[in-house]
Design a protein around this motif. Structure first.
Motif, mmCIF file in Angstrom:
data_model
loop_
_atom_site.group_PDB
_atom_site.id
_atom_site.type_symbol
_atom_site.label_atom_id
_atom_site.label_comp_id
_atom_site.label_asym_id
_atom_site.label_seq_id
_atom_site.Cartn_x
_atom_site.Cartn_y
_atom_site.Cartn_z
ATOM 1 N N CYS A 76 -11.071 151.435 26.018
ATOM 2 C CA CYS A 76 -12.044 150.703 26.835
ATOM 3 C C CYS A 76 -13.330 150.457 26.044
ATOM 4 O O CYS A 76 -13.796 151.330 25.307
ATOM 5 C CB CYS A 76 -12.369 151.480 28.107
ATOM 6 N N HIS A 77 -13.890 149.275 26.218
ATOM 7 C CA HIS A 77 -15.155 148.931 25.564
ATOM 8 C C HIS A 77 -16.250 149.859 26.096
ATOM 9 O O HIS A 77 -16.286 150.170 27.281
ATOM 10 C CB HIS A 77 -15.500 147.467 25.870
ATOM 11 N N THR A 80 -17.858 150.235 29.859
ATOM 12 C CA THR A 80 -17.003 149.594 30.851
ATOM 13 C C THR A 80 -15.988 150.592 31.396
ATOM 14 O O THR A 80 -15.709 151.621 30.770
ATOM 15 C CB THR A 80 -16.250 148.389 30.260
ATOM 16 N N ARG A 81 -15.475 150.291 32.557
ATOM 17 C CA ARG A 81 -14.464 151.115 33.226
ATOM 18 C C ARG A 81 -14.936 152.549 33.475
ATOM 19 O O ARG A 81 -14.127 153.471 33.619
ATOM 20 C CB ARG A 81 -13.168 151.143 32.412
ATOM 21 N N GLU A 82 -16.237 152.718 33.545
ATOM 22 C CA GLU A 82 -16.770 154.063 33.716
ATOM 23 C C GLU A 82 -16.422 154.652 35.079
ATOM 24 O O GLU A 82 -16.213 155.861 35.197
ATOM 25 C CB GLU A 82 -18.290 154.050 33.506
ATOM 26 N N PRO A 276 -14.875 145.255 38.626
ATOM 27 C CA PRO A 276 -14.466 144.851 37.275
ATOM 28 C C PRO A 276 -15.305 143.699 36.715
ATOM 29 O O PRO A 276 -15.453 143.583 35.500
ATOM 30 C CB PRO A 276 -13.003 144.434 37.463
ATOM 31 N N ASP A 279 -18.043 144.991 34.604
ATOM 32 C CA ASP A 279 -17.538 145.486 33.321
ATOM 33 C C ASP A 279 -17.226 144.331 32.371
ATOM 34 O O ASP A 279 -17.519 144.400 31.170
ATOM 35 C CB ASP A 279 -16.279 146.325 33.537
ATOM 36 N N ILE A 280 -16.631 143.282 32.889
ATOM 37 C CA ILE A 280 -16.303 142.126 32.053
ATOM 38 C C ILE A 280 -17.582 141.440 31.575
ATOM 39 O O ILE A 280 -17.665 140.973 30.433
ATOM 40 C CB ILE A 280 -15.394 141.152 32.830
ATOM 41 N N ARG A 281 -18.589 141.381 32.435
ATOM 42 C CA ARG A 281 -19.874 140.800 32.043
ATOM 43 C C ARG A 281 -20.495 141.608 30.890
ATOM 44 O O ARG A 281 -21.002 141.037 29.908
ATOM 45 C CB ARG A 281 -20.826 140.771 33.239
ATOM 46 N N THR A 282 -20.444 142.929 31.007
ATOM 47 C CA THR A 282 -20.953 143.792 29.932
ATOM 48 C C THR A 282 -20.205 143.537 28.631
ATOM 49 O O THR A 282 -20.809 143.412 27.555
ATOM 50 C CB THR A 282 -20.812 145.271 30.326
ATOM 51 N N TYR A 283 -18.893 143.447 28.746
ATOM 52 C CA TYR A 283 -18.053 143.223 27.573
ATOM 53 C C TYR A 283 -18.381 141.889 26.895
ATOM 54 O O TYR A 283 -18.610 141.835 25.677
ATOM 55 C CB TYR A 283 -16.578 143.259 27.995
ATOM 56 N N PHE A 323 -9.084 141.919 32.433
ATOM 57 C CA PHE A 323 -9.676 142.107 31.112
ATOM 58 C C PHE A 323 -8.932 141.338 30.028
ATOM 59 O O PHE A 323 -9.508 141.005 28.991
ATOM 60 C CB PHE A 323 -9.716 143.594 30.761
#
Length: 542
Positions: A76-77, A80-82, A276, A279-283, A323
């Motif tokens: 996981c980046h 993310t997915r914390e 999610p 998380d995708i925005r962070t990635y 993702f």
């Protein structure tokens, strides 16, 4: 350290001095199963080293989290997915107390949600904490990892290395029965895992060890139940916890809904409740930042304002919580041989793709899922999906008025994307839509209620199906789909002859006439207008 709830197993018939088990915890011969690709040569074993070598030879070398193949697939980046990682880690370490007997956690989500990355991250995290016992990552196209044949032996080998006192017990079990590798998973689990662990007694050092199993849906379908039976048996007779991840395939859902499994399992859905999109925005934010600062051709990027305003919002929306979409975009844009801003323009549809395949990874995933359907099921599924892809107004709802639905005392609202409506419209039998789409539930959200609409998990799936260059044999021509709907509408009105159907049929044909005739139909297909006029005349007569 918090102790796990103690278990009080009934000792099997065993020789605790050599770690072998001759009885079955779950029953007798009815628990047998058949496995393929078993190598049972070398039936006579000398010393314990020979036994351990034989065990190693029966392992799937690429199936563990630390194998070269699995390690290269990433985790996981950061950042993310914390939420899901925190929840599962607390469950695994008993910080978040488990309900009595809930020693399996089932992480499930549609294709592309990042389940394998989550499992690899968990494996490394638990390994650092000294809590990982073993791992097994199934994969459909890897001969050593697409069946259950080497599943228990691979877990047993890791047991021997993770808990060294079990090694001589496992070796003696193999010496006692050199043909153990040809027996059912449950028998193997008894002899190579449960017996040795049982012989150690209640050592609390091993009370919080975890076995991670990823991609259960990638295992041969007829063997998935054997894997779950063996895992259930292990949790019932050892202190270990199990983390399983898979797509929500119907067969696997059915297994976990059985009482024996539901009583032992905590399900965890990778749905919108875990946010999610954030998380995708962070990635993606980190991806664009890295491109601006480290890409070999970064000097050619626009001086300011790249990516353009709204780009990340657009891509997050297009990802639909998946993702794999975001990672596919990252691989394409970050290519060191190409200018990132030009590649992004292709993704946004500003520049033609030409010979580029910006969505190659995503396309391969969709194609692999569709290839699993047999020819007739695929044909029917694509016809149904073609209707779902129609550009219909959200207001196209009606009170039940077809195929007997009008006879209900309080007919429900029917959506044109619902199985009930589609079956009536396309002259299918009740249950045909769900049966045809059953193996596509990693791509489609299909409610148990046949009056609820079918939804696409992936906003990018319609783009794939409508683009012949991407989908190939799975391409759905919208003109043919509109004509199919039109054909069935006319059949309802003229052949079936139910006056109750006419208002709804007219509304559908009107929509098709507006959306189809002037946009997607060839001029020669303007016969739809004649059907509309004739239908309207019939309504006036009646």
């Amino acid at each position: 350290m918090v102790k796990k709830h103690p278990k009080t197993p009934v000792p099997p018939q065993s020789d605790l001095n050599n770690g072998t088990v001759t009885g079955s915890f779950l029953g007798g011969s009815h628990n047998r199963n058949e496995l393929t690709n078993i190598n049972t040569t070398n039936n006579f074993i000398g010393g314990t080293d020979d036994a351990f070598k034989l065990l190693a030879d029966q392992c799937a070398r690429n199936a563990t989290h630390d194998s070269v193949i699995i390690s290269s697939q990433g985790t996981c980046h950061p950042g993310t997915r914390e939420a899901v990682l925190h929840r599962v880690t607390q469950w695994a370490t008993n910080v978040l107390p488990r309900a009595e007997g809930k020693d399996i956690i089932w992480i499930h989500g549609p294709a592309g949600t990042g389940k394998s990355a989550i499992e690899r991250t968990l494996a490394l995290k638990l390994q650092k904490m000294g809590r990982l016992l073993a791992s097994f990552f199934f994969f459909r196209t890897d001969q050593g990892r697409n069946s259950a044949a080497r599943f228990v032996t691979t877990i047993a080998y890791q047991l021997a290395t993770s808990i060294p006192p079990t090694r001589p017990l496992i070796e003696k079990a193999i010496q006692h029965d050199p043909n153990i590798f040809a027996k059912s998973l449950e028998v193997q689990a008894q002899a190579l895992i449960i017996g040795p662990v049982f012989a150690l007694g209640g050592d609390v050092r091993y009370s919080q060890c975890i076995i991670i199993v990823d991609g259960l849906d990638e295992c041969a379908s007829k063997e998935q139940e054997f894997v779950l039976k063996a895992l259930l048996q292990v949790t019932q007779r050892t202190p270990f916890g199990i983390i399983v991840a898979s797509r929500p395939e119907p067969a696997i859902q059915a297994l976990f809904s059985q009482r024996a499994y539901s009583l032992s399992t905590t399900p965890l859905s990778l749905d919108d409740s875990l946010n999610p999109d954030a998380d995708i925005r962070t990635y993606l934010t980190d991806v664009f930042s890295a491109i601006r600062t480290r890409h070999p051709l970064r000097s050619y990027l626009p001086a300011s304002g790249w990516p353009p305003a709204g780009t990340i919002d657009h891509l997050v929306s297009k990802a639909s919580g998946q993702f794999i979409y975001a990672s596919t975009i990252e691989k394409f844009i970050s290519s060191p041989k190409h200018k990132p801003h030009e590649r992004l323009s292709i993704i946004l549809g500003i520049r033609a793709a030409g010979h580029n395949r910006p969505y190659e990874t995503l396309d391969d995933l969709y194609s692999a899922i569709l290839l699993n359907l047999d020819k007739e099921t695929l044909k029917c599924a694509l016809r149904i999906i073609g209707v779902l892809l129609g550009d219909y107004p959200e207001a196209m709802y009606t009170r039940g008025a077809i195929n007997g639905l009008h006879r209900l005392h309080q007919p429900p609202l029917i959506c044109i994307q619902s199985p009930a409506f589609l079956e009536s419209l396309l002259h299918l039998e009740p249950g045909d839509v769900k049966a045809s789409l059953s193996d596509l539930q990693s791509l489609l959200l299909i409610s148990r209620d046949s009056f609820n609409p079918i939804r696409f998990y992936h906003a990018s799936l319609p783009d794939y199906l409508r683009d012949r260059s991407r989908s190939g044999i799975f391409y759905i021509n919208p003109r043919i789909s509109y004509l199919t709907v039109l054909q069935h509408c006319v059949r309802h009105a003229f052949i079936v002859g139910k006056s109750e159907d006419l208002p709804l049929t007219l509304r559908l044909i009107h929509v098709l006439n507006i959306l189809g005739v002037h946009k997607d139909f060839e001029p020669r297909e303007g016969i739809a207008q004649m059907y509309v006029a004739e239908l309207e005349a019939r309504v006036k007569r009646e």
